[in-house]
Design an enzyme around this catalytic site. Structure first.
Site, short mmCIF file in Angstrom:
data_model
loop_
_atom_site.label_atom_id
_atom_site.label_comp_id
_atom_site.label_asym_id
_atom_site.label_seq_id
_atom_site.Cartn_x
_atom_site.Cartn_y
_atom_site.Cartn_z
N ARG A 30 0.64 -1.15 0.07
CA ARG A 30 -0.04 -0.09 -0.06
C ARG A 30 0.98 1.36 0.03
O ARG A 30 0.36 2.46 -0.40
CB ARG A 30 -0.76 0.14 1.24
CG ARG A 30 -1.88 -1.11 1.49
CD ARG A 30 -2.52 -1.22 2.84
NE ARG A 30 -1.34 -1.32 3.70
CZ ARG A 30 -1.72 -0.89 5.09
NH1 ARG A 30 -2.90 -0.46 5.31
NH2 ARG A 30 -0.53 -1.47 5.90
N GLU A 35 9.06 7.93 10.28
CA GLU A 35 9.26 9.38 11.10
C GLU A 35 10.18 10.13 10.42
O GLU A 35 11.45 9.70 10.59
CB GLU A 35 9.44 8.98 12.57
CG GLU A 35 8.02 8.53 13.41
CD GLU A 35 8.70 8.34 14.74
OE1 GLU A 35 9.92 8.40 15.16
OE2 GLU A 35 7.91 7.77 15.51
N ASP A 54 11.00 25.77 8.72
CA ASP A 54 10.98 24.76 7.78
C ASP A 54 10.77 25.27 6.28
O ASP A 54 10.11 25.99 6.29
CB ASP A 54 9.65 23.76 7.85
CG ASP A 54 9.59 22.78 8.93
OD1 ASP A 54 10.82 22.92 10.01
OD2 ASP A 54 8.89 22.26 9.31
N ASN A 55 11.48 24.90 5.27
CA ASN A 55 11.83 25.24 4.01
C ASN A 55 11.45 23.90 3.12
O ASN A 55 11.81 22.97 3.33
CB ASN A 55 13.20 25.79 3.85
CG ASN A 55 13.62 26.94 4.60
OD1 ASN A 55 12.60 27.82 5.06
ND2 ASN A 55 14.58 27.08 5.17
N ARG A 65 22.53 24.46 -6.68
CA ARG A 65 22.20 25.63 -5.70
C ARG A 65 23.33 25.49 -4.80
O ARG A 65 23.64 24.68 -4.43
CB ARG A 65 20.95 25.28 -5.02
CG ARG A 65 19.70 25.45 -6.15
CD ARG A 65 18.33 25.56 -5.23
NE ARG A 65 17.16 25.69 -6.32
CZ ARG A 65 16.82 26.83 -6.73
NH1 ARG A 65 17.19 27.87 -6.62
NH2 ARG A 65 15.63 26.60 -7.62
N HIS A 68 25.49 27.54 0.09
CA HIS A 68 25.27 28.75 0.76
C HIS A 68 25.43 28.55 2.21
O HIS A 68 25.53 27.52 2.75
CB HIS A 68 23.42 28.90 0.51
CG HIS A 68 23.05 29.11 -0.66
ND1 HIS A 68 21.81 28.61 -1.10
CD2 HIS A 68 23.71 29.75 -1.82
CE1 HIS A 68 21.77 28.95 -2.51
NE2 HIS A 68 22.90 29.78 -2.86
N LYS A 78 21.08 22.72 9.77
CA LYS A 78 19.85 22.31 8.74
C LYS A 78 19.81 20.80 8.90
O LYS A 78 20.68 20.21 9.01
CB LYS A 78 20.06 22.86 7.41
CG LYS A 78 20.37 24.23 7.17
CD LYS A 78 20.61 24.52 5.64
CE LYS A 78 20.85 25.97 5.42
NZ LYS A 78 21.51 26.15 4.04
N HIS A 125 26.42 24.92 2.29
CA HIS A 125 25.57 23.78 1.78
C HIS A 125 25.02 24.04 0.45
O HIS A 125 24.83 25.20 -0.01
CB HIS A 125 24.17 23.67 2.94
CG HIS A 125 23.17 22.48 2.30
ND1 HIS A 125 22.17 23.05 1.69
CD2 HIS A 125 23.30 21.48 2.02
CE1 HIS A 125 21.43 22.10 1.35
NE2 HIS A 125 22.02 21.11 1.76
N TYR A 138 13.71 21.20 4.57
CA TYR A 138 14.55 21.25 5.27
C TYR A 138 14.22 22.01 6.65
O TYR A 138 13.50 22.85 6.66
CB TYR A 138 16.14 21.54 4.88
CG TYR A 138 16.07 22.58 3.93
CD1 TYR A 138 16.57 24.12 4.58
CD2 TYR A 138 15.73 22.72 2.76
CE1 TYR A 138 16.76 25.13 3.58
CE2 TYR A 138 15.88 23.87 1.95
CZ TYR A 138 16.27 25.10 2.44
OH TYR A 138 16.36 26.06 1.49
N GLU A 149 23.44 36.50 4.69
CA GLU A 149 23.59 35.36 3.67
C GLU A 149 24.86 35.59 2.88
O GLU A 149 25.34 36.68 2.50
CB GLU A 149 22.40 35.46 2.44
CG GLU A 149 22.26 34.40 1.72
CD GLU A 149 21.25 34.59 0.66
OE1 GLU A 149 20.81 33.48 0.35
OE2 GLU A 149 20.74 35.71 0.41
N ASP A 178 24.79 32.48 -7.33
CA ASP A 178 25.23 31.11 -7.03
C ASP A 178 26.46 31.38 -8.27
O ASP A 178 27.65 30.85 -7.85
CB ASP A 178 24.52 29.96 -7.50
CG ASP A 178 23.51 29.79 -6.27
OD1 ASP A 178 23.59 30.45 -5.26
OD2 ASP A 178 22.81 28.83 -6.50
#
Length: 190
Positions: A30, A35, A54-55, A65, A68, A78, A125, A138, A149, A178
């Site tokens: 199914r 978790e 949360d992103n 990407r 960063h 993260k 990252h 994440y 940043e 970037d």
């Protein structure tokens, strides 16, 4: 390898503080259940962490990407996972007192392997999408702060990250930010 009370497997890596999390997956014809986060298990493995944001992001095949990070008081840790598709997830240790300073680590995260990567603060990252598209989720330990940043150049020759570019169709796709990342020599360290 550490097994937590909830049968979550934790793998420590040669870079101190960096871990992969293998949640137990319970499935049948199914579908499956897992978790994706359990505070008690996470505390056993990492210690007390307070996630504040949360992103979610989606990127197309061949997109790079990163790399960063946030500087100063807004450094973020993260917990990263891919819920659709696959990507090579890459981190670079920016901690000048660390034995792994300037070293990078890469691991494929995918919807199939359910792996998660814990990225401590003071790491850069980024990722390369290896499928038609990839959806990332994440959790972060600090809020996004545009003034803090920064971006390390994804293909800096000093770091020599082994991006599997032969697995993508054509050159990698990057945005202006970037492409204009800082070289290893220019980037702030901690």
């Amino acid at each position: 390898v550490i097994k937590t009370a909830r049968s979550m497997q934790i793998n420590k890596h040669t870079i101190e503080g960096l871990i992969s999390i293998h949640p137990s997956v319970y499935g049948d014809e199914r579908g499956y259940f897992l978790e994706s986060f359990n505070e008690k298990s996470f505390k056993e493995a990492i210690g007390g962490i307070n996630f504040v944001q949360d992103n979610e992001s989606t990127s197309k095949y061949g997109v790079v990407r990163g790399l960063h990070f946030q500087t100063g008081a807004h450094g973020q840790a993260k917990l990263v996972r891919v819920v659709k598709g696959s990507a090579l997830d890459v981190v670079v240790d920016l901690r000048s007192a660390s034995p792994s300073y300037g070293k990078w680590f890469g691991q494929e995260l995918s919807a199939d392997n359910h792996l998660q990567l814990w990225v401590p603060p003071r790491f850069a990252h980024g990722f390369l999408v290896l499928s038609e598209s990839a959806e990332f989720l994440y959790k972060t330990t600090d809020f996004y702060d545009p003034s803090s940043e920064s971006c390390l150049l994804w293909n800096d020759p000093v770091l020599a990250v082994h991006w599997p570019l032969s697995k993508i169709p054509g050159p990698p796709q990057l945005n202006e930010k970037d492409l204009a990342g800082l070289s290893w020599g220019e980037a702030p360290k901690f």
